[in-house]
Write a protein that holds these residues in place. Structure first.
Motif, PDB file in Angstrom:
ATOM      1  N   LYS A 105      48.457  49.453 -83.551  1.00 37.23           N
ATOM      2  CA  LYS A 105      48.150  49.416 -84.985  1.00 37.23           C
ATOM      3  C   LYS A 105      48.329  50.807 -85.591  1.00 37.23           C
ATOM      4  O   LYS A 105      48.920  50.953 -86.672  1.00 37.23           O
ATOM      5  CB  LYS A 105      46.715  48.922 -85.191  1.00 37.23           C
ATOM      6  CG  LYS A 105      46.289  48.873 -86.653  1.00 37.23           C
ATOM      7  CD  LYS A 105      44.839  48.419 -86.775  1.00 37.23           C
ATOM      8  CE  LYS A 105      44.380  48.468 -88.235  1.00 37.23           C
ATOM      9  NZ  LYS A 105      42.950  48.066 -88.368  1.00 37.23           N
ATOM     10  N   THR A 106      47.831  51.825 -84.888  1.00 38.54           N
ATOM     11  CA  THR A 106      47.947  53.196 -85.384  1.00 38.54           C
ATOM     12  C   THR A 106      49.400  53.638 -85.468  1.00 38.54           C
ATOM     13  O   THR A 106      49.823  54.265 -86.437  1.00 38.54           O
ATOM     14  CB  THR A 106      47.170  54.168 -84.470  1.00 38.54           C
ATOM     15  OG1 THR A 106      45.808  53.741 -84.384  1.00 38.54           O
ATOM     16  CG2 THR A 106      47.218  55.584 -85.012  1.00 38.54           C
ATOM     17  N   LYS A 122      48.206  62.752 -85.708  1.00 39.16           N
ATOM     18  CA  LYS A 122      48.465  61.511 -86.441  1.00 39.16           C
ATOM     19  C   LYS A 122      47.912  60.297 -85.703  1.00 39.16           C
ATOM     20  O   LYS A 122      47.476  59.323 -86.314  1.00 39.16           O
ATOM     21  CB  LYS A 122      49.968  61.340 -86.657  1.00 39.16           C
ATOM     22  CG  LYS A 122      50.584  62.348 -87.611  1.00 39.16           C
ATOM     23  CD  LYS A 122      52.088  62.142 -87.713  1.00 39.16           C
ATOM     24  CE  LYS A 122      52.736  63.167 -88.624  1.00 39.16           C
ATOM     25  NZ  LYS A 122      54.218  63.003 -88.705  1.00 39.16           N
ATOM     26  N   ASP A 140      43.907  49.528 -80.243  1.00 44.17           N
ATOM     27  CA  ASP A 140      44.204  50.035 -81.585  1.00 44.17           C
ATOM     28  C   ASP A 140      45.451  50.907 -81.636  1.00 44.17           C
ATOM     29  O   ASP A 140      45.904  51.263 -82.727  1.00 44.17           O
ATOM     30  CB  ASP A 140      43.011  50.846 -82.108  1.00 44.17           C
ATOM     31  CG  ASP A 140      41.772  49.987 -82.314  1.00 44.17           C
ATOM     32  OD1 ASP A 140      41.942  48.801 -82.673  1.00 44.17           O
ATOM     33  OD2 ASP A 140      40.661  50.495 -82.102  1.00 44.17           O
ATOM     34  N   THR A 141      46.001  51.264 -80.479  1.00 43.99           N
ATOM     35  CA  THR A 141      47.119  52.205 -80.463  1.00 43.99           C
ATOM     36  C   THR A 141      48.340  51.658 -81.187  1.00 43.99           C
ATOM     37  O   THR A 141      48.974  52.358 -81.986  1.00 43.99           O
ATOM     38  CB  THR A 141      47.501  52.575 -79.016  1.00 43.99           C
ATOM     39  OG1 THR A 141      46.356  53.106 -78.341  1.00 43.99           O
ATOM     40  CG2 THR A 141      48.609  53.621 -79.008  1.00 43.99           C
ATOM     41  N   LYS A 153      51.972  51.773 -85.961  1.00 46.70           N
ATOM     42  CA  LYS A 153      52.569  51.099 -87.114  1.00 46.70           C
ATOM     43  C   LYS A 153      52.160  51.795 -88.402  1.00 46.70           C
ATOM     44  O   LYS A 153      52.987  51.997 -89.305  1.00 46.70           O
ATOM     45  CB  LYS A 153      52.134  49.633 -87.127  1.00 46.70           C
ATOM     46  CG  LYS A 153      52.784  48.817 -88.233  1.00 46.70           C
ATOM     47  CD  LYS A 153      52.383  47.344 -88.133  1.00 46.70           C
ATOM     48  CE  LYS A 153      53.058  46.521 -89.243  1.00 46.70           C
ATOM     49  NZ  LYS A 153      52.673  45.081 -89.152  1.00 46.70           N
ATOM     50  N   GLU A 154      50.881  52.180 -88.495  1.00 45.96           N
ATOM     51  CA  GLU A 154      50.364  52.813 -89.715  1.00 45.96           C
ATOM     52  C   GLU A 154      51.030  54.157 -89.992  1.00 45.96           C
ATOM     53  O   GLU A 154      51.204  54.543 -91.149  1.00 45.96           O
ATOM     54  CB  GLU A 154      48.846  52.987 -89.612  1.00 45.96           C
ATOM     55  CG  GLU A 154      48.078  51.681 -89.708  1.00 45.96           C
ATOM     56  CD  GLU A 154      46.588  51.861 -89.431  1.00 45.96           C
ATOM     57  OE1 GLU A 154      46.213  52.959 -88.961  1.00 45.96           O
ATOM     58  OE2 GLU A 154      45.821  50.917 -89.691  1.00 45.96           O
ATOM     59  N   ILE A 155      51.402  54.885 -88.939  1.00 45.64           N
ATOM     60  CA  ILE A 155      52.016  56.206 -89.142  1.00 45.64           C
ATOM     61  C   ILE A 155      53.544  56.125 -89.205  1.00 45.64           C
ATOM     62  O   ILE A 155      54.222  57.152 -89.250  1.00 45.64           O
ATOM     63  CB  ILE A 155      51.586  57.214 -88.057  1.00 45.64           C
ATOM     64  CG1 ILE A 155      52.118  56.804 -86.681  1.00 45.64           C
ATOM     65  CG2 ILE A 155      50.067  57.362 -88.032  1.00 45.64           C
ATOM     66  CD1 ILE A 155      51.808  57.834 -85.587  1.00 45.64           C
ATOM     67  N   GLY A 156      54.077  54.897 -89.233  1.00 43.04           N
ATOM     68  CA  GLY A 156      55.503  54.725 -89.433  1.00 43.04           C
ATOM     69  C   GLY A 156      56.364  54.814 -88.197  1.00 43.04           C
ATOM     70  O   GLY A 156      57.588  55.020 -88.294  1.00 43.04           O
TER      71      GLY A 156
END
Length: 222
Positions: free
Chosen positions: A17-18, A188, A14-15, A20-23
């Motif tokens: 993905k995370t 984050k 999941d790292t 990417k989600e936080i920019g």
């Protein structure tokens, strides 16, 4: 000379993905081989000094004075306790001087003219330096809006994965600010826990060099 402030973390599926989600922006991927050197008696690593050769260049990582002072006074904050801080020396003459200060039982320098490769071999021989660890790492690096923060995802060839949040400072730079940036980034990423995560060297020695690993544990280096 610079100071590396770093927090390691356990990365998983999941790292990415995370990130990417936080920019986070990917800076690319690279591969490098590290060789670590010490004497057979572990003179350097028992002082928490890590002599490394990467891509043909020598580096020496030494603990900062502040780390030792905080350990003695017991004033380390939680954020500081989760991070490591090392001076990074890349100037070879300075590296050689630092190593010689630690390793007292060395031969006198020779005045004989030698090629760079012969000089390197001579320096290693005089100080009885041997390679005790060698492994290859594939690293994916990311940057975030938080100024000066880099996140690396490492995969070592001995089957170990680890993430690193890093801020690089000039010597004498604002360590507290670096720790705050790392803590915000860790938040984050959703990182939890109050203990340091083992790094590649910790894992490598634990798996491959039990005696060396035990000595470093007994001296509270690892």
């Amino acid at each position: 000379m610079s100071v590396e402030v770093e927090r390691k973390f356990v990365c998983n599926a999941d790292t990415l993905k995370t990130l990417k989600e936080i920019g986070a922006v990917c800076l690319g991927q690279r591969q490098f081989c590290d060789q670590y050197f010490d004497t057979p008696k572990f003179d350097l690593t028992l002082k928490d000094m890590w002599l490394r050769k990467r891509k043909g260049c020598w580096e020496l990582k030494c603990p900062t004075t502040a780390d030792k002072a905080e350990e003695t006074s017991g004033e380390q904050s939680k954020a500081a306790a989760m991070c490591s801080r090392y001076k990074e020396i890349t100037n070879l003459p300075e590296i050689q001087l630092r190593v010689k200060e630690v390793i007292k039982d060395v031969c006198e320098d020779s005045d004989t003219e030698t090629s760079p490769s012969q000089e390197e071999e001579s320096w290693m021989s005089r100080n009885n330096l041997v390679c005790f660890a060698e492994f290859t790492t594939v690293r994916r690096s990311f940057t975030l809006e938080e100024e000066g923060v880099q996140v690396d995802l490492d995969e070592a060839d001995f089957g170990f994965h680890v993430g690193e949040i890093e801020v690089l400072l000039p010597e004498g730079g604002d360590v507290q600010s670096a720790l705050e940036k790392i803590e915000r980034t860790a938040g984050k990423l959703g990182l939890t826990g109050d203990k340091r995560v083992e790094g590649k060297m910790h894992a490598y020695l634990r798996r491959n060099h039990a005696e060396h690993f035990a000595r470093l544990l007994s001296e509270h280096i690892l």
